[in-house]
Write a protein that holds these residues in place. Structure first.
Motif, PDB file in Angstrom:
ATOM      1  N   ARG A   1       1.300  -0.791  -0.484  1.00  0.00           N
ATOM      2  CA  ARG A   1      -0.308   0.029  -0.031  1.00  0.00           C
ATOM      3  C   ARG A   1       0.685   1.143  -0.226  1.00  0.00           C
ATOM      4  NH1 ARG A   1      -3.274  -3.656   2.358  1.00  0.00           N
ATOM      5  NH2 ARG A   1      -4.976  -3.954   2.103  1.00  0.00           N
ATOM      6  N   ILE A   2       1.381   1.965  -1.202  1.00  0.00           N
ATOM      7  CA  ILE A   2       2.169   3.081  -1.261  1.00  0.00           C
ATOM      8  C   ILE A   2       1.599   3.840  -2.452  1.00  0.00           C
ATOM      9  CG2 ILE A   2       4.370   1.402  -0.947  1.00  0.00           C
ATOM     10  CD1 ILE A   2       4.587   1.880  -3.918  1.00  0.00           C
ATOM     11  N   TRP A   3       2.206   4.704  -1.895  1.00  0.00           N
ATOM     12  CA  TRP A   3       1.412   6.382  -3.184  1.00  0.00           C
ATOM     13  C   TRP A   3       2.522   6.150  -4.176  1.00  0.00           C
ATOM     14  CZ3 TRP A   3      -3.473   8.314  -3.307  1.00  0.00           C
ATOM     15  CH2 TRP A   3      -4.243   7.138  -1.687  1.00  0.00           C
ATOM     16  N   VAL A   4       1.981   6.198  -5.522  1.00  0.00           N
ATOM     17  CA  VAL A   4       3.127   6.317  -6.990  1.00  0.00           C
ATOM     18  C   VAL A   4       1.728   7.883  -7.638  1.00  0.00           C
ATOM     19  CG1 VAL A   4       3.435   5.570  -8.527  1.00  0.00           C
ATOM     20  CG2 VAL A   4       3.876   4.430  -6.841  1.00  0.00           C
ATOM     21  N   ARG A   5       2.948   8.146  -7.372  1.00  0.00           N
ATOM     22  CA  ARG A   5       2.229   9.421  -8.570  1.00  0.00           C
ATOM     23  C   ARG A   5       2.518   9.671 -10.091  1.00  0.00           C
ATOM     24  NH1 ARG A   5       3.524  15.816  -6.869  1.00  0.00           N
ATOM     25  NH2 ARG A   5       2.650  15.240  -5.712  1.00  0.00           N
ATOM     26  N   GLY A   6       1.599   9.216 -11.192  1.00  0.00           N
ATOM     27  CA  GLY A   6       2.438   9.338 -12.445  1.00  0.00           C
ATOM     28  C   GLY A   6       1.004   9.744 -13.536  1.00  0.00           C
ATOM     29  N   GLU A   7       1.463   9.569 -14.697  1.00  0.00           N
ATOM     30  CA  GLU A   7       0.820  10.335 -15.321  1.00  0.00           C
ATOM     31  C   GLU A   7      -0.130   8.266 -16.305  1.00  0.00           C
ATOM     32  OE1 GLU A   7       1.499  11.639 -20.628  1.00  0.00           O
ATOM     33  OE2 GLU A   7       1.854  12.608 -19.105  1.00  0.00           O
ATOM     34  N   VAL A   8      -1.492   8.605 -16.330  1.00  0.00           N
ATOM     35  CA  VAL A   8      -1.919   7.818 -16.697  1.00  0.00           C
ATOM     36  C   VAL A   8      -1.865   7.272 -18.687  1.00  0.00           C
ATOM     37  CG1 VAL A   8      -4.791   6.335 -17.867  1.00  0.00           C
ATOM     38  CG2 VAL A   8      -3.662   7.395 -15.797  1.00  0.00           C
ATOM     39  N   SER A   9      -1.595   6.276 -19.684  1.00  0.00           N
ATOM     40  CA  SER A   9      -1.480   5.470 -20.583  1.00  0.00           C
ATOM     41  C   SER A   9      -1.348   4.362 -20.736  1.00  0.00           C
ATOM     42  CB  SER A   9       0.169   6.157 -20.907  1.00  0.00           C
ATOM     43  OG  SER A   9       1.438   4.768 -20.309  1.00  0.00           O
ATOM     44  N   ASN A  10      -1.799   4.382 -22.202  1.00  0.00           N
ATOM     45  CA  ASN A  10      -2.426   2.507 -22.866  1.00  0.00           C
ATOM     46  C   ASN A  10      -3.387   2.201 -21.695  1.00  0.00           C
ATOM     47  OD1 ASN A  10      -0.607   2.961 -24.660  1.00  0.00           O
ATOM     48  ND2 ASN A  10       1.186   2.186 -23.201  1.00  0.00           N
ATOM     49  N   PHE A  11      -4.527   3.034 -21.626  1.00  0.00           N
ATOM     50  CA  PHE A  11      -6.030   2.862 -20.419  1.00  0.00           C
ATOM     51  C   PHE A  11      -7.275   1.902 -21.407  1.00  0.00           C
ATOM     52  CE2 PHE A  11     -10.121   3.644 -19.431  1.00  0.00           C
ATOM     53  CZ  PHE A  11      -9.710   3.832 -18.019  1.00  0.00           C
ATOM     54  N   THR A  12      -6.898   0.403 -20.798  1.00  0.00           N
ATOM     55  CA  THR A  12      -8.352  -0.018 -21.674  1.00  0.00           C
ATOM     56  C   THR A  12      -8.633  -0.549 -20.540  1.00  0.00           C
ATOM     57  OG1 THR A  12      -6.604  -0.863 -22.707  1.00  0.00           O
ATOM     58  CG2 THR A  12      -8.715  -2.184 -22.693  1.00  0.00           C
ATOM     59  N   SER A  13     -10.718   0.440 -20.164  1.00  0.00           N
ATOM     60  CA  SER A  13     -11.255  -0.688 -20.124  1.00  0.00           C
ATOM     61  C   SER A  13     -11.931  -1.904 -20.291  1.00  0.00           C
ATOM     62  CB  SER A  13     -12.740   0.352 -19.688  1.00  0.00           C
ATOM     63  OG  SER A  13     -14.021  -0.221 -18.759  1.00  0.00           O
ATOM     64  N   ALA A  14     -11.910  -3.013 -19.488  1.00  0.00           N
ATOM     65  CA  ALA A  14     -12.386  -4.039 -20.225  1.00  0.00           C
ATOM     66  C   ALA A  14     -13.480  -4.090 -20.097  1.00  0.00           C
ATOM     67  CB  ALA A  14     -11.056  -5.524 -19.804  1.00  0.00           C
ATOM     68  N   ALA A  15     -14.237  -5.623 -20.829  1.00  0.00           N
ATOM     69  CA  ALA A  15     -15.729  -6.125 -20.441  1.00  0.00           C
ATOM     70  C   ALA A  15     -15.994  -6.329 -19.565  1.00  0.00           C
ATOM     71  CB  ALA A  15     -16.166  -7.063 -21.908  1.00  0.00           C
ATOM     72  N   SER A  16     -14.735  -7.183 -18.381  1.00  0.00           N
ATOM     73  CA  SER A  16     -15.078  -7.510 -16.759  1.00  0.00           C
ATOM     74  C   SER A  16     -15.044  -6.179 -16.691  1.00  0.00           C
ATOM     75  CB  SER A  16     -13.939  -8.268 -16.865  1.00  0.00           C
ATOM     76  OG  SER A  16     -12.859  -8.229 -16.668  1.00  0.00           O
ATOM     77  N   GLY A  17     -15.197  -4.937 -16.447  1.00  0.00           N
ATOM     78  CA  GLY A  17     -14.753  -4.423 -15.701  1.00  0.00           C
ATOM     79  C   GLY A  17     -13.769  -3.635 -15.345  1.00  0.00           C
ATOM     80  N   HIS A  18     -12.584  -4.677 -15.588  1.00  0.00           N
ATOM     81  CA  HIS A  18     -11.518  -4.185 -14.687  1.00  0.00           C
ATOM     82  C   HIS A  18     -10.926  -3.149 -16.178  1.00  0.00           C
ATOM     83  CE1 HIS A  18     -12.257  -7.421 -12.333  1.00  0.00           C
ATOM     84  NE2 HIS A  18     -11.800  -8.675 -13.004  1.00  0.00           N
ATOM     85  N   TRP A  19     -10.219  -2.491 -15.190  1.00  0.00           N
ATOM     86  CA  TRP A  19      -8.808  -1.552 -16.305  1.00  0.00           C
ATOM     87  C   TRP A  19      -7.645  -2.065 -16.715  1.00  0.00           C
ATOM     88  CZ3 TRP A  19     -11.475   4.181 -12.949  1.00  0.00           C
ATOM     89  CH2 TRP A  19     -12.444   3.834 -13.048  1.00  0.00           C
ATOM     90  N   TYR A  20      -6.711  -1.484 -17.001  1.00  0.00           N
ATOM     91  CA  TYR A  20      -5.400  -1.862 -17.200  1.00  0.00           C
ATOM     92  C   TYR A  20      -4.608  -0.893 -18.302  1.00  0.00           C
ATOM     93  CZ  TYR A  20      -7.402  -6.726 -16.480  1.00  0.00           C
ATOM     94  OH  TYR A  20      -7.570  -8.226 -15.910  1.00  0.00           O
ATOM     95  N   PHE A  21      -3.839  -0.403 -17.442  1.00  0.00           N
ATOM     96  CA  PHE A  21      -3.720   0.569 -18.006  1.00  0.00           C
ATOM     97  C   PHE A  21      -1.496   0.516 -17.196  1.00  0.00           C
ATOM     98  CE2 PHE A  21      -5.631   1.469 -14.043  1.00  0.00           C
ATOM     99  CZ  PHE A  21      -4.356   2.437 -13.573  1.00  0.00           C
ATOM    100  N   SER A  22      -1.209   1.771 -17.879  1.00  0.00           N
ATOM    101  CA  SER A  22       0.575   2.167 -17.612  1.00  0.00           C
ATOM    102  C   SER A  22       0.370   3.166 -16.897  1.00  0.00           C
ATOM    103  CB  SER A  22       1.627   1.900 -18.352  1.00  0.00           C
ATOM    104  OG  SER A  22       1.279   0.739 -19.043  1.00  0.00           O
ATOM    105  N   ILE A  23       1.709   3.731 -15.550  1.00  0.00           N
ATOM    106  CA  ILE A  23       1.175   4.718 -14.482  1.00  0.00           C
ATOM    107  C   ILE A  23       3.243   5.286 -15.175  1.00  0.00           C
ATOM    108  CG2 ILE A  23       1.876   5.889 -12.517  1.00  0.00           C
ATOM    109  CD1 ILE A  23      -0.083   3.627 -11.797  1.00  0.00           C
ATOM    110  N   LYS A  24       3.302   6.252 -15.797  1.00  0.00           N
ATOM    111  CA  LYS A  24       4.978   6.773 -16.076  1.00  0.00           C
ATOM    112  C   LYS A  24       4.856   7.884 -15.380  1.00  0.00           C
ATOM    113  CE  LYS A  24       3.266   8.709 -20.694  1.00  0.00           C
ATOM    114  NZ  LYS A  24       3.823   8.628 -22.190  1.00  0.00           N
ATOM    115  N   ASP A  25       6.530   8.354 -15.600  1.00  0.00           N
ATOM    116  CA  ASP A  25       6.523  10.036 -16.270  1.00  0.00           C
ATOM    117  C   ASP A  25       7.626  10.374 -17.278  1.00  0.00           C
ATOM    118  OD1 ASP A  25       9.205   8.517 -14.925  1.00  0.00           O
ATOM    119  OD2 ASP A  25       8.757   9.066 -12.897  1.00  0.00           O
ATOM    120  N   GLU A  26       8.669  10.874 -17.040  1.00  0.00           N
ATOM    121  CA  GLU A  26       9.577  11.463 -17.662  1.00  0.00           C
ATOM    122  C   GLU A  26      10.344  10.274 -18.037  1.00  0.00           C
ATOM    123  OE1 GLU A  26      10.687  13.284 -13.981  1.00  0.00           O
ATOM    124  OE2 GLU A  26       9.059  13.446 -15.453  1.00  0.00           O
TER     125      GLU A  26
END
Length: 454
Positions: free
Chosen positions: A38-63
């Motif tokens: 349970r850590i906190w991570v800050r970043g930008e969302v990329s490659n976001f996909t909302s699956a038919a099951s309702g799950h979210w898949y994406f990448s968190i990136k910075d520079e």
């Protein structure tokens, strides 16, 4: 020298002992979860996909780097918005390892917009509180009047949203009066003054629908519409309230408690009443139907009048017809009194002829009965044979579909505590208790990790 890693049974690995890739990945995954819980991570969302099951898949990136992330359906439903690629957020997550590929990823439990964490957390807390009290229930929503006597608008006199609403109503429904209840929509005391304006509209009771509107802006700009007192007043208002706050992607607490949420102020104006053109079209349709029905009523009345006129007979003709009928009856009575015996003999002969014709032919009936009995026995035998064949086929099909036959080949059925059959590992949670039914007996297991296909 021995390695610092331990095997699954807890004993240390010998220097000459070889691990499988699966054992290595499992051990690394345990270390990651134990080290980064349970850590906190800050970043930008990329490659976001909302699956038919309702799950979210994406990448968190910075520079400098990027990491894969997943947010399961139950967590995603509590966010209140759908993140977009390029937006920056702060994510509360657990570091896990996807064993089949050996890739580590973040399992996100919550997220908030970067730089607005406190406001967003307050928004989520109030939303959860009011939802638990039932203020968002659809059963509490009041129906919007399609033909209001007047429409009220609660907003700032200087707001562009007011001009949009007035323009839309002037174009769409110029026959509907508009009453404005002015209040600031932004600032320290905006929420309190919005409550006062809304309460004034309720007390005066001079409109059938209230529009609570303002234009778009940041979370801070729209914060007055996330006020708890305003939300409770909107929910308890006896006058239906349509919220049109911000743009289509903006959501406030007022949107959830309102009787109807419009994506924009202009849309709120379009939803509050029926358009003049729609009313005129309805009047034209009703007028056409009324004229057609009136014409049909006149036609049916004319037909009834013609039939009634055809049945009218003058008194002289009626007396003549009755006199002729009386003479005919008198002649029949005279003939009947003069020849009673002949009439009775004729009637008796007719009855005797009918009796002879109606007498049954017993021999023919017995032959027909014997044929019917033979046909019935033959048909019954054929029917029983066909039913027996169908029973054998059904027994064979039932045996082939018996799940016990599949379990005998080494398969198993996995169920949750409530009896639901598990089909997807991503629907499971760590620590959840499962029942596994085998061909011979059953076992109870606990989920240590859940992995699905990405």
């Amino acid at each position: 020298m021995t390695s610092g890693f331990s095997q699954e049974n807890g004993s240390e690995q010998r220097a000459d002992e070889v691990w499988t890739v699966g054992q290595l990945n499992r051990r690394v995954g345990d270390m990651l979860q134990g080290q980064f819980s349970r850590i906190w991570v800050r970043g930008e969302v990329s490659n976001f996909t909302s699956a038919a099951s309702g799950h979210w898949y994406f990448s968190i990136k910075d520079e400098r780097a990027a990491v894969r992330a997943v947010m399961f359906r139950g967590r995603a439903q509590t966010v209140g918005f759908v993140p977009k690629a390029g937006e920056k957020f702060e994510f509360r997550a657990t570091v896990t390892l996807y064993e089949p590929r050996g890739d580590y990823q973040l399992q996100v439990e919550a997220m908030r917009r970067a730089g607005r964490g406190d406001l967003h957390e307050a928004f989520l807390a109030l939303k959860e509180k009011l939802a638990a009290e039932g203020l968002f229930d659809e059963s509490l929503k009041r129906a919007i009047t399609t033909m209001p006597r007047a429409v009220g608008v609660v907003t700032s006199l200087a707001a562009a949203a007011l001009r949009d609403v007035l323009s839309a109503l002037a174009r769409r429904a110029p026959h509907v009066p508009v009453i404005i209840y002015p209040a600031p929509v932004q600032g320290m005391d905006a929420a309190g003054q919005l409550c006062q304006a809304l309460q004034k509209a309720i007390d005066r009771n001079e409109v059938d629908t209230l529009l609570l509107v303002r234009g778009g802006g940041s979370l801070e700009d729209l914060w007055s519409f996330n006020d708890e007192a305003l939300a409770r007043l909107v929910a308890s208002s006896p006058i239906p309230v349509i919220s049109g706050v911000g743009h289509e992607t903006d959501f406030t607490i007022a949107d959830f408690v309102a009787d109807l949420r419009a994506p924009t102020p202009t849309a709120a104006a379009e939803l509050c009443c029926r358009s003049r053109e729609g009313c005129l079209d309805a009047v034209r349709v009703l007028s056409t139907g009324l004229a057609s029905r009136h014409a049909r009523l006149l036609e049916r009345a004319a037909l009834r009048l013609d039939r009634a006129a055809a049945l009218l007979v003058s008194p002289q003709d009626r007396l003549r017809q009755q006199g002729e009928k009386l003479n005919q009856l008198k002649q029949r009575l005279t003939r009947a009194a003069a020849h009673p015996q002949e009439r009775r003999a004729t009637s008796l002969a007719a009855l005797r002829s009918r009796l002879l014709y109606a007498g049954p032919d017993l021999a023919a009936r017995q032959q027909s009965l014997a044929r019917s009995r033979r046909d019935l026995l033959a048909t019954s035998r054929r029917l029983i044979e066909r039913r027996a064949q169908r029973l054998v086929a059904a027994r064979q099909t039932l045996q082939a579909l018996n799940p016990r036959t599949i379990l005998n080949r080494g398969y198993a059925i996995v169920r949750k505590d409530d009896g639901t059959i598990v089909k997807n590992a991503l629907d499971l949670s760590v620590g959840e208790q499962l029942g596994v039914e085998l061909d011979q007996g059953s076992v109870h297991v606990s989920v240590l990790q859940a992995h699905g296909l990405l």
